[in-house]
Design a protein around this motif. Structure first.
Motif, PDB file in Angstrom:
ATOM      1  N   ASP A 120       0.816  -1.210   0.000  1.00 25.23           N
ATOM      2  CA  ASP A 120       0.000   0.000   0.000  1.00 25.23           C
ATOM      3  C   ASP A 120       0.848   1.258   0.000  1.00 25.23           C
ATOM      4  OD1 ASP A 120      -2.308  -1.515   0.014  1.00 25.23           O
ATOM      5  OD2 ASP A 120      -2.417  -1.581   2.208  1.00 25.23           O
ATOM      6  N   THR A 121       2.138   1.115   0.301  1.00 28.27           N
ATOM      7  CA  THR A 121       3.058   2.258   0.285  1.00 28.27           C
ATOM      8  C   THR A 121       4.073   2.103  -0.831  1.00 28.27           C
ATOM      9  OG1 THR A 121       4.478   1.161   1.930  1.00 28.27           O
ATOM     10  CG2 THR A 121       2.802   2.675   2.752  1.00 28.27           C
ATOM     11  N   ASP A 122       3.635   1.480  -1.913  1.00 32.21           N
ATOM     12  CA  ASP A 122       4.517   1.286  -3.067  1.00 32.21           C
ATOM     13  C   ASP A 122       5.019   2.631  -3.577  1.00 32.21           C
ATOM     14  OD1 ASP A 122       4.544   1.110  -6.344  1.00 32.21           O
ATOM     15  OD2 ASP A 122       5.366  -0.682  -5.386  1.00 32.21           O
ATOM     16  N   ASP A 123       6.308   2.653  -3.982  1.00 32.93           N
ATOM     17  CA  ASP A 123       6.922   3.892  -4.430  1.00 32.93           C
ATOM     18  C   ASP A 123       6.185   4.493  -5.623  1.00 32.93           C
ATOM     19  OD1 ASP A 123       9.446   4.916  -6.492  1.00 32.93           O
ATOM     20  OD2 ASP A 123       9.219   5.848  -4.534  1.00 32.93           O
ATOM     21  N   SER A 124       5.679   3.628  -6.519  1.00 30.66           N
ATOM     22  CA  SER A 124       4.967   4.143  -7.686  1.00 30.66           C
ATOM     23  C   SER A 124       3.673   4.835  -7.271  1.00 30.66           C
ATOM     24  CB  SER A 124       4.669   3.013  -8.681  1.00 30.66           C
ATOM     25  OG  SER A 124       3.841   2.028  -8.091  1.00 30.66           O
ATOM     26  N   ASP A 125       3.017   4.331  -6.202  1.00 31.11           N
ATOM     27  CA  ASP A 125       1.820   5.008  -5.703  1.00 31.11           C
ATOM     28  C   ASP A 125       2.159   6.392  -5.179  1.00 31.11           C
ATOM     29  OD1 ASP A 125       0.179   2.959  -6.369  1.00 31.11           O
ATOM     30  OD2 ASP A 125       0.077   2.065  -4.376  1.00 31.11           O
ATOM     31  N   LEU A 126       3.296   6.514  -4.494  1.00 31.22           N
ATOM     32  CA  LEU A 126       3.727   7.813  -3.990  1.00 31.22           C
ATOM     33  C   LEU A 126       4.048   8.760  -5.145  1.00 31.22           C
ATOM     34  CD1 LEU A 126       6.011   6.693  -1.014  1.00 31.22           C
ATOM     35  CD2 LEU A 126       3.664   7.532  -0.919  1.00 31.22           C
ATOM     36  N   ARG A 127       4.649   8.228  -6.175  1.00 25.50           N
ATOM     37  CA  ARG A 127       4.949   9.053  -7.357  1.00 25.50           C
ATOM     38  C   ARG A 127       3.654   9.527  -8.007  1.00 25.50           C
ATOM     39  NH1 ARG A 127       8.509   6.454 -11.701  1.00 25.50           N
ATOM     40  NH2 ARG A 127       8.192   8.515 -12.608  1.00 25.50           N
ATOM     41  N   ARG A 128       2.674   8.631  -8.101  1.00 21.04           N
ATOM     42  CA  ARG A 128       1.384   9.027  -8.672  1.00 21.04           C
ATOM     43  C   ARG A 128       0.764  10.173  -7.866  1.00 21.04           C
ATOM     44  NH1 ARG A 128       1.045   3.536  -9.602  1.00 21.04           N
ATOM     45  NH2 ARG A 128       0.739   2.971 -11.794  1.00 21.04           N
ATOM     46  N   GLN A 129       0.804  10.047  -6.551  1.00 21.76           N
ATOM     47  CA  GLN A 129       0.232  11.083  -5.706  1.00 21.76           C
ATOM     48  C   GLN A 129       0.923  12.426  -5.954  1.00 21.76           C
ATOM     49  OE1 GLN A 129       0.304   9.777  -1.612  1.00 21.76           O
ATOM     50  NE2 GLN A 129      -0.603   7.800  -2.121  1.00 21.76           N
ATOM     51  N   GLY A 130       2.246  12.383  -6.062  1.00 20.83           N
ATOM     52  CA  GLY A 130       2.984  13.611  -6.310  1.00 20.83           C
ATOM     53  C   GLY A 130       2.651  14.223  -7.658  1.00 20.83           C
ATOM     54  N   LEU A 131       2.519  13.385  -8.687  1.00 23.38           N
ATOM     55  CA  LEU A 131       2.201  13.891 -10.028  1.00 23.38           C
ATOM     56  C   LEU A 131       0.780  14.432 -10.089  1.00 23.38           C
ATOM     57  CD1 LEU A 131       3.947  11.107 -12.139  1.00 23.38           C
ATOM     58  CD2 LEU A 131       4.658  13.502 -11.932  1.00 23.38           C
ATOM     59  N   HIS A 132      -0.143  13.746  -9.432  1.00 30.17           N
ATOM     60  CA  HIS A 132      -1.517  14.256  -9.381  1.00 30.17           C
ATOM     61  C   HIS A 132      -1.551  15.611  -8.685  1.00 30.17           C
ATOM     62  CE1 HIS A 132      -3.863  11.119 -11.231  1.00 30.17           C
ATOM     63  NE2 HIS A 132      -3.347  10.186 -10.449  1.00 30.17           N
ATOM     64  N   ALA A 133      -0.744  15.775  -7.650  1.00 35.25           N
ATOM     65  CA  ALA A 133      -0.686  17.056  -6.941  1.00 35.25           C
ATOM     66  C   ALA A 133      -0.148  18.153  -7.858  1.00 35.25           C
ATOM     67  CB  ALA A 133       0.190  16.923  -5.700  1.00 35.25           C
ATOM     68  N   ARG A 134       0.864  17.833  -8.681  1.00 37.06           N
ATOM     69  CA  ARG A 134       1.411  18.809  -9.627  1.00 37.06           C
ATOM     70  C   ARG A 134       0.365  19.213 -10.667  1.00 37.06           C
ATOM     71  NH1 ARG A 134       6.812  16.016 -11.642  1.00 37.06           N
ATOM     72  NH2 ARG A 134       6.591  17.610 -13.293  1.00 37.06           N
ATOM     73  N   ILE A 135      -0.422  18.228 -11.122  1.00 44.76           N
ATOM     74  CA  ILE A 135      -1.464  18.517 -12.107  1.00 44.76           C
ATOM     75  C   ILE A 135      -2.542  19.415 -11.496  1.00 44.76           C
ATOM     76  CG2 ILE A 135      -3.332  17.497 -13.475  1.00 44.76           C
ATOM     77  CD1 ILE A 135      -1.475  15.056 -13.881  1.00 44.76           C
ATOM     78  N   ARG A 136      -2.934  19.105 -10.256  1.00 42.61           N
ATOM     79  CA  ARG A 136      -3.944  19.934  -9.598  1.00 42.61           C
ATOM     80  C   ARG A 136      -3.427  21.359  -9.383  1.00 42.61           C
ATOM     81  NH1 ARG A 136      -4.633  15.212  -6.497  1.00 42.61           N
ATOM     82  NH2 ARG A 136      -3.369  16.107  -4.821  1.00 42.61           N
ATOM     83  N   ASP A 137      -2.152  21.468  -9.024  1.00 42.02           N
ATOM     84  CA  ASP A 137      -1.563  22.786  -8.813  1.00 42.02           C
ATOM     85  C   ASP A 137      -1.550  23.589 -10.112  1.00 42.02           C
ATOM     86  OD1 ASP A 137      -0.033  24.690  -7.112  1.00 42.02           O
ATOM     87  OD2 ASP A 137       1.568  24.262  -8.554  1.00 42.02           O
ATOM     88  N   ALA A 138      -1.214  22.917 -11.223  1.00 41.92           N
ATOM     89  CA  ALA A 138      -1.202  23.596 -12.521  1.00 41.92           C
ATOM     90  C   ALA A 138      -2.615  24.032 -12.911  1.00 41.92           C
ATOM     91  CB  ALA A 138      -0.614  22.677 -13.591  1.00 41.92           C
ATOM     92  N   ASP A 139      -3.605  23.170 -12.677  1.00 46.23           N
ATOM     93  CA  ASP A 139      -4.994  23.529 -12.979  1.00 46.23           C
ATOM     94  C   ASP A 139      -5.454  24.724 -12.144  1.00 46.23           C
ATOM     95  OD1 ASP A 139      -5.525  21.700 -14.981  1.00 46.23           O
ATOM     96  OD2 ASP A 139      -6.145  20.120 -13.570  1.00 46.23           O
ATOM     97  N   THR A 140      -5.027  24.737 -10.872  1.00 44.75           N
ATOM     98  CA  THR A 140      -5.379  25.860  -9.995  1.00 44.75           C
ATOM     99  C   THR A 140      -4.811  27.165 -10.535  1.00 44.75           C
ATOM    100  OG1 THR A 140      -5.469  24.417  -8.052  1.00 44.75           O
ATOM    101  CG2 THR A 140      -5.200  26.782  -7.660  1.00 44.75           C
ATOM    102  N   LYS A 141      -3.557  27.128 -10.996  1.00 46.82           N
ATOM    103  CA  LYS A 141      -2.936  28.335 -11.547  1.00 46.82           C
ATOM    104  C   LYS A 141      -3.654  28.785 -12.817  1.00 46.82           C
ATOM    105  CE  LYS A 141       1.712  27.348  -9.772  1.00 46.82           C
ATOM    106  NZ  LYS A 141       3.107  26.970 -10.138  1.00 46.82           N
ATOM    107  N   LEU A 142      -3.970  27.823 -13.684  1.00 49.51           N
ATOM    108  CA  LEU A 142      -4.658  28.172 -14.929  1.00 49.51           C
ATOM    109  C   LEU A 142      -6.024  28.784 -14.644  1.00 49.51           C
ATOM    110  CD1 LEU A 142      -3.719  25.043 -17.075  1.00 49.51           C
ATOM    111  CD2 LEU A 142      -2.996  27.403 -17.497  1.00 49.51           C
TER     112      LEU A 142
END
Length: 249
Positions: A120-142
């Motif tokens: 449940d703490t797989d590194d790829s899951d953590l990477r996904r969470q980080g990338l989703h956060a970057r996408i949300r941040d970019a959408d917020t700025k736009l």
């Protein structure tokens, strides 16, 4: 033929060399071969809390801690020996024996449960969470820039900022699409894999040094060495067991 010629020339060069030259020639053999330090970065000296450094001495691997490399004025200097040496071979046998006990009848169920939970703490899951956060941040700025334009801000003034947000979103989206979906094993599948290994201790002993180095790192093996008692205390995650492994003589 090329290999034979090189070997022939090497023999001739040795035949014409004196003892000192021959010794230098021997020391230069295979200078770039990697050394399989299986416990590199995993051993910490209890006296000074520093990681012990791997080094090859007289054909054997040691982990060393030198007093001269302490920071000036370090409180550890008063009790720190000039040199502390710990031979890797004295640790590997007891370490593998202990790791094998994690899969014996007494600890098997707890170990399997820990391995299932660790997925449940797989590194790829953590990477996904980080990338989703970057996408949300970019959408917020736009979205913020669009509202600013609607409120009367000159669009030209926001072109660079909007382009940067769009680029950040595109990069994060592309990275997200390239992450392979994790394959999570069930309790039954892990049990079958362990059964297929058979004698875990024998498998560990027979494994390649590079594979065991990766295994120790993956299990987050941590070793603290007390030079006064000549005892190494070993822990590993996610299992949560610990033991004292005495250094050999």
């Amino acid at each position: 033929m090329e290999t034979f010629t090189e070997a022939h020339l090497l023999r001739r060069s040795r035949g014409g060399a004196d003892n000192r030259a021959r010794a230098r020639l021997e020391r230069r053999r295979h200078p770039n071969l990697p050394r399989p330090y299986q416990l590199r970065g995993l051993i910490r000296h209890d006296c000074c809390e520093r990681k012990m450094q791997a080094e090859m001495l007289h054909g054997s691997i040691y982990y060393r801690c030198l007093a001269r490399s302490l920071a000036p004025g370090s409180p550890a200097a008063a009790d720190h020996p000039k040199t502390v040496n710990l031979r890797e071979a004295h640790l590997l046998g007891p370490l593998n024996t202990w790791l094998a006990t994690l899969f014996d009848r007494q600890h098997r169920a707890d170990t399997i449960a820990a391995l299932v939970a660790a997925q449940d703490t797989d590194d790829s899951d953590l990477r996904r969470q980080g990338l989703h956060a970057r996408i949300r941040d970019a959408d917020t700025k736009l979205d913020r820039h669009r509202r600013a334009i609607e409120a009367g801000v000159d669009p030209i003034a926001l072109v660079d900022a909007m382009n940067a947000a769009q680029a950040e979103k595109a990069i994060a989206t592309a990275e997200l699409e390239q992450i392979p979906k994790p394959i999570k094993l069930t309790t039954s599948q892990i049990e079958k894999m362990i059964d297929a290994l058979g004698d875990v201790r024998a498998v560990l002993d027979a494994g390649r040094p590079e594979d065991k180095q990766a295994l120790y790192a993956a299990m987050n093996v941590q070793i603290r060495y007390d030079h006064r008692r000549q005892v190494a205390t070993v822990t590993a995650d996610p299992h949560g067991f610990s033991t004292g492994v005495r250094r050999g003589t």
